[in-house]
Design an enzyme around this catalytic site. Structure first.
Site, mmCIF file in Angstrom:
data_model
loop_
_atom_site.group_PDB
_atom_site.id
_atom_site.type_symbol
_atom_site.label_atom_id
_atom_site.label_comp_id
_atom_site.label_asym_id
_atom_site.label_seq_id
_atom_site.Cartn_x
_atom_site.Cartn_y
_atom_site.Cartn_z
ATOM 1 C CG ASP A 145 -1.606 1.187 1.563
ATOM 2 O OD1 ASP A 145 -2.326 1.637 0.675
ATOM 3 O OD2 ASP A 145 -1.466 1.723 2.678
ATOM 4 C CG ASP A 191 -1.741 7.548 0.719
ATOM 5 O OD1 ASP A 191 -0.765 8.198 0.331
ATOM 6 O OD2 ASP A 191 -2.838 7.551 0.131
#
Ligand code: B16
Ligand code: MG
Length: 214
Positions: A8, A10
């Site tokens: 991922d 953020d």
């Protein structure tokens, strides 16, 4: 055996999760909605519009679609302003080294971010070339916790789900990884991410040696 690692963006590779939070908080304050780090957990990993819906629900506010579009755009303009001021050294320590070592060990690496700003962030950090595949919010229909984003990343890497390992900082992201039939390292605390298979405080604490043993 792990063939592919899917990160991922953020909150896992860079602290842009904080910029999302302060932009949403600014909007929530304008709307008179009480919004703290605790409520923010529900926004992590989900789309921009879904995030706005959660904030409006908190304030028991109903708005027409056009007004929601305007508010979501406003939040995004603030977010873009914050990330444009970001420095390449805001990438979390040890992340580049971890990715380099994974690839040196023949493990493919993908990025799977719900953000439509993912490419901008990767360019700002100068790390686009670290990934064998990139999937972002512009390429999917269903947002996390739906597994679509991770299944697409795995397909791009030609790796079966059972041989993929996901790094996630969001509850919705962990659920998406599990729904995709993948193993998941939660970046955060056990309280925030109770369903993750493994927990680390920081991304680089999970080593290639550990990954190769899975
Ligand atoms: P945008 P990730 C997610 O990115 C963020 O966690 C989430 O807070 C944000 O709302 C979402 O992207 C959409 O971002 O408004 O830039 O399209 O954690 O999946 O990398
Ligand atoms: Mg995240």
């Amino acid at each position: 055996m792990i063939q592919a690692v899917i990160f991922d963006l953020d909150g896992v590779l860079v602290d842009t999760a904080h910029y999302h939070f302060i932009a949403w908080k600014r909007l929530a304050e304008e709307l008179g909605v009480n919004f703290t780090e605790k409520e923010n957990e529900k926004l992590k990993g989900v789309s921009r519009m879904k995030s706005l819906e959660i904030i409006l629900e908190l304030g028991k506010i109903k708005l027409p679609d056009a007004e929601m579009e305007r508010l979501a755009t406003k939040k995004n303009e603030w977010f873009v302003e914050y990330i444009n001021a970001m420095k390449p050294n805001e990438i979390f320590p040890g992340v580049k080294e971890l990715i380099t070592e994974l690839r040196a060990n023949g493990i493919k690496v993908a990025l799977a971010s719900s953000s439509k700003n993912a490419e901008t962030v990767l360019n700002l950090l100068g790390i686009k070339q670290y990934f064998d595949a990139i999937v972002d919010g512009t390429m999917i229909v269903h947002t996390k916790p739906d597994p679509e984003i991770f299944l697409l990343a795995a397909r791009k890497l030609n790796a079966p789900s059972r041989n993929c390992l996901v790094f996630e900082d969001a509850e919705a992201g962990v659920e998406a990884a599990l729904a995709a039939g993948m193993r998941c390292v939660g970046v955060g605390t056990k309280e925030q991410l109770p369903k993750a298979h493994f927990i680390v405080e920081k991304t680089s604490q999970f080593t290639v040696t550990e990954i190769k043993k899975l």
